[in-house]
Design a protein around this motif. Structure first.
Motif, PDB file in Angstrom:
ATOM      1  N   THR A  11       0.855  -1.183   0.000  1.00 12.29           N
ATOM      2  CA  THR A  11       0.000   0.000   0.000  1.00 12.29           C
ATOM      3  C   THR A  11       0.896   1.240   0.000  1.00 12.29           C
ATOM      4  OG1 THR A  11      -1.732  -1.125   1.260  1.00 12.29           O
ATOM      5  CG2 THR A  11      -1.768   1.281   1.260  1.00 12.29           C
ATOM      6  N   PRO A  12       0.744   2.109  -0.996  1.00 13.20           N
ATOM      7  CA  PRO A  12       1.618   3.294  -1.047  1.00 13.20           C
ATOM      8  C   PRO A  12       1.384   4.261   0.114  1.00 13.20           C
ATOM      9  CG  PRO A  12       0.661   2.856  -3.194  1.00 13.20           C
ATOM     10  CD  PRO A  12      -0.066   1.977  -2.221  1.00 13.20           C
ATOM     11  N   LEU A  13       0.100   4.574   0.403  1.00 14.11           N
ATOM     12  CA  LEU A  13      -0.231   5.627   1.359  1.00 14.11           C
ATOM     13  C   LEU A  13      -1.251   5.152   2.373  1.00 14.11           C
ATOM     14  CD1 LEU A  13      -0.679   8.475  -1.256  1.00 14.11           C
ATOM     15  CD2 LEU A  13       1.105   8.461   0.493  1.00 14.11           C
ATOM     16  N   TYR A  14      -1.100   5.625   3.602  1.00 15.43           N
ATOM     17  CA  TYR A  14      -2.124   5.424   4.623  1.00 15.43           C
ATOM     18  C   TYR A  14      -2.647   6.797   5.026  1.00 15.43           C
ATOM     19  CZ  TYR A  14      -3.984   1.392   7.097  1.00 15.43           C
ATOM     20  OH  TYR A  14      -4.775   0.335   7.494  1.00 15.43           O
ATOM     21  N   PHE A  15      -3.959   6.886   5.275  1.00 15.41           N
ATOM     22  CA  PHE A  15      -4.552   8.192   5.582  1.00 15.41           C
ATOM     23  C   PHE A  15      -5.241   8.261   6.942  1.00 15.41           C
ATOM     24  CE2 PHE A  15      -4.351   8.640   0.900  1.00 15.41           C
ATOM     25  CZ  PHE A  15      -3.577   9.788   0.863  1.00 15.41           C
ATOM     26  N   GLY A  16      -6.144   7.357   7.244  1.00 14.43           N
ATOM     27  CA  GLY A  16      -6.860   7.451   8.517  1.00 14.43           C
ATOM     28  C   GLY A  16      -7.876   8.565   8.535  1.00 14.43           C
ATOM     29  N   PHE A  17      -8.713   8.654   7.488  1.00 13.99           N
ATOM     30  CA  PHE A  17      -9.653   9.756   7.336  1.00 13.99           C
ATOM     31  C   PHE A  17     -10.894   9.638   8.224  1.00 13.99           C
ATOM     32  CE2 PHE A  17      -8.157  10.809   2.752  1.00 13.99           C
ATOM     33  CZ  PHE A  17      -7.141  11.596   3.261  1.00 13.99           C
ATOM     34  N   LYS A  18     -10.949   8.617   9.062  1.00 20.57           N
ATOM     35  CA  LYS A  18     -12.063   8.540  10.022  1.00 20.57           C
ATOM     36  C   LYS A  18     -12.054   9.765  10.922  1.00 20.57           C
ATOM     37  CE  LYS A  18     -14.092   5.584  13.620  1.00 20.57           C
ATOM     38  NZ  LYS A  18     -13.961   4.308  14.369  1.00 20.57           N
ATOM     39  N   ASP A  19     -10.868  10.194  11.335  1.00 17.82           N
ATOM     40  CA  ASP A  19     -10.711  11.460  12.051  1.00 17.82           C
ATOM     41  C   ASP A  19     -10.621  12.556  10.997  1.00 17.82           C
ATOM     42  OD1 ASP A  19     -10.669  10.350  14.625  1.00 17.82           O
ATOM     43  OD2 ASP A  19      -8.540   9.886  14.459  1.00 17.82           O
ATOM     44  N   THR A  20     -11.671  13.366  10.904  1.00 15.55           N
ATOM     45  CA  THR A  20     -11.780  14.289   9.774  1.00 15.55           C
ATOM     46  C   THR A  20     -10.601  15.252   9.663  1.00 15.55           C
ATOM     47  OG1 THR A  20     -13.151  15.776  11.116  1.00 15.55           O
ATOM     48  CG2 THR A  20     -14.295  14.191   9.708  1.00 15.55           C
ATOM     49  N   TRP A  21      -9.985  15.617  10.795  1.00  8.93           N
ATOM     50  CA  TRP A  21      -8.900  16.593  10.735  1.00  8.93           C
ATOM     51  C   TRP A  21      -7.725  16.098   9.910  1.00  8.93           C
ATOM     52  CZ3 TRP A  21      -3.960  15.618  12.361  1.00  8.93           C
ATOM     53  CH2 TRP A  21      -3.773  14.542  13.250  1.00  8.93           C
ATOM     54  N   THR A  22      -7.574  14.769   9.801  1.00  8.16           N
ATOM     55  CA  THR A  22      -6.454  14.233   9.033  1.00  8.16           C
ATOM     56  C   THR A  22      -6.613  14.503   7.543  1.00  8.16           C
ATOM     57  OG1 THR A  22      -7.466  12.039   8.776  1.00  8.16           O
ATOM     58  CG2 THR A  22      -6.121  12.404  10.737  1.00  8.16           C
ATOM     59  N   TYR A  76     -11.784   5.855   5.373  1.00 10.44           N
ATOM     60  CA  TYR A  76     -12.694   6.502   6.324  1.00 10.44           C
ATOM     61  C   TYR A  76     -13.030   5.589   7.505  1.00 10.44           C
ATOM     62  CZ  TYR A  76     -13.094   8.489   1.715  1.00 10.44           C
ATOM     63  OH  TYR A  76     -12.797   8.985   0.480  1.00 10.44           O
ATOM     64  N   ALA A  77     -12.568   4.336   7.433  1.00 13.33           N
ATOM     65  CA  ALA A  77     -12.812   3.393   8.525  1.00 13.33           C
ATOM     66  C   ALA A  77     -11.678   3.384   9.533  1.00 13.33           C
ATOM     67  CB  ALA A  77     -13.019   1.980   7.973  1.00 13.33           C
ATOM     68  N   TYR A  78     -10.600   4.107   9.240  1.00 15.12           N
ATOM     69  CA  TYR A  78      -9.413   4.068  10.078  1.00 15.12           C
ATOM     70  C   TYR A  78      -9.104   5.457  10.641  1.00 15.12           C
ATOM     71  CZ  TYR A  78      -8.911  -0.388   7.712  1.00 15.12           C
ATOM     72  OH  TYR A  78      -9.142  -1.638   7.210  1.00 15.12           O
ATOM     73  N   ALA A 129     -14.368  18.389   7.622  1.00 11.04           N
ATOM     74  CA  ALA A 129     -15.534  17.548   7.347  1.00 11.04           C
ATOM     75  C   ALA A 129     -16.019  17.733   5.908  1.00 11.04           C
ATOM     76  CB  ALA A 129     -16.661  17.871   8.320  1.00 11.04           C
ATOM     77  N   MET A 130     -15.901  18.955   5.398  1.00 12.36           N
ATOM     78  CA  MET A 130     -16.272  19.199   4.004  1.00 12.36           C
ATOM     79  C   MET A 130     -15.380  18.401   3.054  1.00 12.36           C
ATOM     80  SD  MET A 130     -16.918  23.333   4.057  1.00 12.36           S
ATOM     81  CE  MET A 130     -16.736  23.412   2.272  1.00 12.36           C
ATOM     82  N   ILE A 131     -14.083  18.369   3.352  1.00 12.13           N
ATOM     83  CA  ILE A 131     -13.160  17.611   2.505  1.00 12.13           C
ATOM     84  C   ILE A 131     -13.472  16.122   2.579  1.00 12.13           C
ATOM     85  CG2 ILE A 131     -10.737  16.982   2.160  1.00 12.13           C
ATOM     86  CD1 ILE A 131      -9.991  19.775   3.177  1.00 12.13           C
ATOM     87  N   GLN A 132     -13.735  15.620   3.785  1.00 10.83           N
ATOM     88  CA  GLN A 132     -14.077  14.202   3.925  1.00 10.83           C
ATOM     89  C   GLN A 132     -15.316  13.858   3.101  1.00 10.83           C
ATOM     90  OE1 GLN A 132     -16.231  12.584   7.304  1.00 10.83           O
ATOM     91  NE2 GLN A 132     -14.462  11.295   7.797  1.00 10.83           N
ATOM     92  N   THR A 133     -16.359  14.684   3.194  1.00  9.09           N
ATOM     93  CA  THR A 133     -17.582  14.464   2.425  1.00  9.09           C
ATOM     94  C   THR A 133     -17.286  14.467   0.920  1.00  9.09           C
ATOM     95  OG1 THR A 133     -18.928  15.493   4.143  1.00  9.09           O
ATOM     96  CG2 THR A 133     -19.902  15.348   1.946  1.00  9.09           C
ATOM     97  N   PHE A 134     -16.465  15.408   0.498  1.00 14.32           N
ATOM     98  CA  PHE A 134     -16.064  15.492  -0.907  1.00 14.32           C
ATOM     99  C   PHE A 134     -15.338  14.230  -1.358  1.00 14.32           C
ATOM    100  CE2 PHE A 134     -12.015  16.700  -3.176  1.00 14.32           C
ATOM    101  CZ  PHE A 134     -12.520  16.601  -4.460  1.00 14.32           C
ATOM    102  N   LEU A 135     -14.417  13.740  -0.558  1.00 14.84           N
ATOM    103  CA  LEU A 135     -13.658  12.552  -0.934  1.00 14.84           C
ATOM    104  C   LEU A 135     -14.533  11.306  -1.023  1.00 14.84           C
ATOM    105  CD1 LEU A 135     -10.408  13.123   1.173  1.00 14.84           C
ATOM    106  CD2 LEU A 135     -10.716  13.467  -1.292  1.00 14.84           C
TER     107      LEU A 135
END
Length: 431
Positions: free
Chosen positions: A185-196, A247-249, A385-391
């Protein structure tokens, strides 16, 4: 009573004030006749460093006693103290929208005459000016330390596979595909926490958008639809190289996964390194500037002022306060903080920086840096949160929908500021 109501308006409603007269800051005398200087700073994770600084200062100064307060939720504590008209002499806060609002309320002293200003890297002084909601004469913050955000990478994995550090967007996406071909896996994000979501967003934006984008929008000279299109489009591309369902992590999940070698890279700031090392102390981490552009020379390091010192406007003992600032600016004192917090000094000089910033050193030395765009965003707008929704939006018009919403929400949450900028322009004859 009117002054108290004005401060309450700033604190409770988030309304910036054009004038605010302060009296009675915290400087006084201790029981043994020393001048008391109080510094309230907002980074509780740096308590150990500040305790060492406080002890060293008090051991070397006979006529001044320094007290450093490091409460949790320090900005909230400060606002509460303002209501009570109980002001510290110096505050340590980040270079972000909180600073902008306090400055707009006329809370801070102009410290242009403090000699230490001349030693600060120009890039960080420029960031301070960009945080002014409307242009002001003078200098109101002493940038102290910064952090950097881009790409952290597992150096051992890269060396094992012979992967080179990418310098352009095409090289970066090609590398990600090569990593995938190797079964990783090239990248890990952890977008469950929206600030990330803001970490890669900011790191892309500094290379693709102008540092004064938000000010230019407020002035009516551009829109986010125009300024952020490239950023939004490339954010979408990054999802092709992320862990399944990012978004699950959470942030902790992402730090743990990267620490365990489950991804080759992690799009996050240097502030994540201690968390990663708590899982794997032996991990060999380095970093590089996000290669957002087609040409390397157009890339910009995402670095912002993580801690700066501001002097309250009506402090009773300016000379003693400046003596404290002078001590804080000594190389040895700054190094205490760097060693403790893996930070980047805002001061010019020969400092020992953490090895995980080696790949960003040339950008730091050359001053090829720009501030985090989200330092200009009002918190109530919830851009993360807007970015998360967009993604999470898989529709064909997701980018247009997001950018249109960004412009609409910006006007909603910055209505008063936009009106103030317009008034300033009219007074200065700029329109």
């Amino acid at each position: 009573m009117k002054k108290r109501n004005a401060i309450c308006s700033l604190i409770l409603a988030g309304v910036s004030l054009s004038t605010l007269l302060l009296q009675g800051c915290g400087s006084g005398k201790t029981s043994d006749g020393k001048i008391e200087v109080e510094l309230l700073q907002y980074k509780p994770e740096a308590v150990a460093a500040f305790e060492a600084m406080e002890e060293r200062f008090n051991a070397t100064h006979d006529n001044i006693h320094l007290t450093i307060e490091s409460p949790n939720e320090a900005v909230t504590v400060l606002k509460t103290r303002l209501i009570r008209e109980d002001y510290p002499d110096i505050i340590g806060i980040g270079g972000d929208i909180n600073y902008s609002n306090f400055l707009d309320a006329n809370l801070f002293m102009d410290i242009s005459d403090f000699e230490g200003i001349s030693d600060v890297k120009q890039a960080y002084l420029d960031m301070e000016k960009e945080l002014e909601l409307v242009p002001k004469d003078g200098t109101y913050a002493l940038p102290y330390v910064a952090n950097c955000a881009g790409i952290l990478y597992n150096k051992d994995i890269f060396e094992e596979h012979g992967w080179s550090i990418p310098e352009t967007w095409d090289e970066f996406t090609s590398l990600c595909e090569e990593i995938q071909s190797a079964g990783m896996t090239p990248l890990y994000f952890g977008f469950k926490d929206t600030w990330t979501c803001l970490a890669p967003w900011n790191a892309l934006a500094v290379g693709l958008a102008e540092p004064d984008t938000c000010s230019e929008v407020n002035a009516g000279n551009t829109t986010f639809t125009d300024a952020y299109r490239g950023v939004a489009e490339k954010m979408k591309v990054l999802l092709d190289y992320a862990e399944p369902n990012p978004y699950a992590y959470s942030y902790n999940d992402a730090c743990t996964a990267f620490a365990r070698g489950e991804s080759a890279m992690y799009a996050i700031g240097s502030y994540a390194v201690p968390q990663i090392q708590s899982v794997n102390p032996d991990i060999n981490i380095d970093s590089f500037t996000f290669p957002a552009n087609d040409k390397e020379e157009d890339n910009v390091l995402n670095s912002g002022v993580d801690l700066q010192f501001c002097v309250m406007k009506e402090t009773k003992n300016k000379e003693a306060v400046y003596e404290v600032l002078k001590f804080l600016c000594e190389d040895e004192t700054i190094q205490i903080y760097l060693d403790e917090q893996n930070a980047v000094p805002c001061k010019e000089g020969d400092f020992t920086l953490p090895s995980m910033l080696d790949g960003m050193q040339s950008y730091i030395q050359e001053g090829r840096m720009a501030d985090f765009q989200d330092h200009h965003y009002p918190s109530e707008m919830s851009v993360d949160a807007m970015i998360q929704t967009f993604l999470m939006d898989d529709s064909s018009n997701a980018v247009d929908t997001f950018l249109s919403r960004f412009d609409k929400e910006w006007k909603r949450y910055n209505r008063d500021l936009i009106a103030k900028v317009k008034k300033y322009q009219e007074e200065k004859g700029e329109q």
